[in-house]
Write an enzyme that holds these catalytic residues in place. Structure first.
Site, mmCIF file in Angstrom:
data_model
loop_
_atom_site.group_PDB
_atom_site.id
_atom_site.type_symbol
_atom_site.label_atom_id
_atom_site.label_comp_id
_atom_site.label_asym_id
_atom_site.label_seq_id
_atom_site.Cartn_x
_atom_site.Cartn_y
_atom_site.Cartn_z
ATOM 1 N N ASP A 29 -3.201 -30.325 -59.919
ATOM 2 C CA ASP A 29 -2.331 -29.373 -59.237
ATOM 3 C C ASP A 29 -3.172 -28.509 -58.292
ATOM 4 O O ASP A 29 -4.276 -28.066 -58.637
ATOM 5 C CB ASP A 29 -1.608 -28.482 -60.257
ATOM 6 N N ILE A 30 -2.648 -28.268 -57.112
ATOM 7 C CA ILE A 30 -3.399 -27.511 -56.100
ATOM 8 C C ILE A 30 -3.554 -26.036 -56.503
ATOM 9 O O ILE A 30 -4.496 -25.370 -56.074
ATOM 10 C CB ILE A 30 -2.717 -27.666 -54.715
ATOM 11 N N ASN A 86 10.136 -29.534 -64.873
ATOM 12 C CA ASN A 86 11.107 -28.572 -64.367
ATOM 13 C C ASN A 86 12.228 -29.297 -63.629
ATOM 14 O O ASN A 86 11.993 -30.318 -62.979
ATOM 15 C CB ASN A 86 10.422 -27.584 -63.403
ATOM 16 N N GLU A 94 9.900 -26.769 -57.662
ATOM 17 C CA GLU A 94 9.584 -26.506 -56.250
ATOM 18 C C GLU A 94 9.560 -27.795 -55.438
ATOM 19 O O GLU A 94 9.960 -27.804 -54.277
ATOM 20 C CB GLU A 94 8.216 -25.824 -56.131
ATOM 21 N N HIS A 99 8.263 -34.824 -61.652
ATOM 22 C CA HIS A 99 6.865 -34.842 -62.091
ATOM 23 C C HIS A 99 6.732 -34.130 -63.420
ATOM 24 O O HIS A 99 7.514 -33.231 -63.742
ATOM 25 C CB HIS A 99 5.948 -34.187 -61.049
ATOM 26 N N MET A 100 5.715 -34.535 -64.144
ATOM 27 C CA MET A 100 5.396 -33.921 -65.434
ATOM 28 C C MET A 100 4.106 -33.133 -65.264
ATOM 29 O O MET A 100 3.117 -33.660 -64.749
ATOM 30 C CB MET A 100 5.217 -35.038 -66.466
ATOM 31 N N HIS A 101 4.126 -31.861 -65.670
ATOM 32 C CA HIS A 101 2.903 -31.051 -65.675
ATOM 33 C C HIS A 101 2.175 -31.293 -66.999
ATOM 34 O O HIS A 101 2.794 -31.202 -68.071
ATOM 35 C CB HIS A 101 3.225 -29.554 -65.606
HETATM 36 P P1 5GP Z 1 7.321 -27.645 -59.800
HETATM 37 O O1 5GP Z 1 7.496 -26.169 -59.680
HETATM 38 O O2 5GP Z 1 8.086 -28.406 -58.744
HETATM 39 O O3 5GP Z 1 7.577 -28.155 -61.191
HETATM 40 O O4 5GP Z 1 5.792 -27.911 -59.558
HETATM 41 C C1 5GP Z 1 5.257 -28.275 -58.334
HETATM 42 C C2 5GP Z 1 3.757 -28.171 -58.434
HETATM 43 O O5 5GP Z 1 3.191 -28.884 -57.367
HETATM 44 C C3 5GP Z 1 3.220 -26.743 -58.372
HETATM 45 O O6 5GP Z 1 2.506 -26.440 -59.558
HETATM 46 C C4 5GP Z 1 2.347 -26.741 -57.132
HETATM 47 O O7 5GP Z 1 1.171 -25.980 -57.284
HETATM 48 C C5 5GP Z 1 2.036 -28.226 -56.944
HETATM 49 N N1 5GP Z 1 1.829 -28.620 -55.554
HETATM 50 C C6 5GP Z 1 2.625 -28.319 -54.499
HETATM 51 N N2 5GP Z 1 2.139 -28.867 -53.372
HETATM 52 C C7 5GP Z 1 1.009 -29.543 -53.731
HETATM 53 C C8 5GP Z 1 0.071 -30.314 -52.997
HETATM 54 O O8 5GP Z 1 0.165 -30.504 -51.776
HETATM 55 N N3 5GP Z 1 -0.957 -30.867 -53.693
HETATM 56 C C9 5GP Z 1 -1.082 -30.701 -55.042
HETATM 57 N N4 5GP Z 1 -2.126 -31.269 -55.635
HETATM 58 N N5 5GP Z 1 -0.213 -29.961 -55.770
HETATM 59 C C10 5GP Z 1 0.817 -29.391 -55.116
#
Ligand code: 5GP
Length: 114
Positions: A29-30, A86, A94, A99-101
């Site tokens: 994650d970035i 999420n 977002e 995706h799975m964290h």
């Molecule tokens: P969500 O809130 O959709 O479950 O999580 C999206 C995740 O994607 C966030 O934790 C965010 O930091 C990560 N993310 C968003 N854009 C990028 C990207 O361009 N590269 C990487 N590696 N992670 C990203």
């Protein structure tokens, strides 16, 4: 609608990919929320959990197999970790590519703020 994750999966933009096969890509994650924070993403563009069909059952199960494998490689299998998916606004999603964290490397505390 494609998202940034499709470009990461296709290696069109840089990211720290830790695992990739025909159905799944996993990358750091970035903006990490824990010492280990990896996103495990089906290569197929499934926007949210609401869009999962019975055809995706094997692919969804594979996310867990890959998560377990990465947790071991990252040295957090024994200490423990959290897997989060999420969904849409209230779930805090977002990026609309399912995706799975995988989070770990420290005590993560209660699952939700009360
Ligand atoms: P969500 O809130 O959709 O479950 O999580 C999206 C995740 O994607 C966030 O934790 C965010 O930091 C990560 N993310 C968003 N854009 C990028 C990207 O361009 N590269 C990487 N590696 N992670 C990203």
């Amino acid at each position: 609608m494609s998202t940034i994750f499709s470009k990461i999966i296709a290696r069109e933009i840089p990211s720290e990919i830790v695992y990739q096969d025909d159905t799944v890509t996993a990358f750091k994650d970035i903006h990490p929320s824990a010492p280990v924070h990896i996103l495990i993403v089906p290569n197929k563009e499934i926007p949210t959990v609401n869009d999962v069909t019975s055809d995706d059952e094997a692919g969804m199960g594979h996310l867990f197999v890959v998560a377990k494998q990465i947790a071991r490689e990252q040295g957090i299998a024994e200490s423990g970790y959290r897997l989060i998916v999420n969904c849409r606004d209230d779930g805090g999603q977002e990026v609309y590519h399912l995706h799975m964290h995988l989070l770990g490397g420290r005590k993560l505390g209660p699952m939700l703020a009360r």
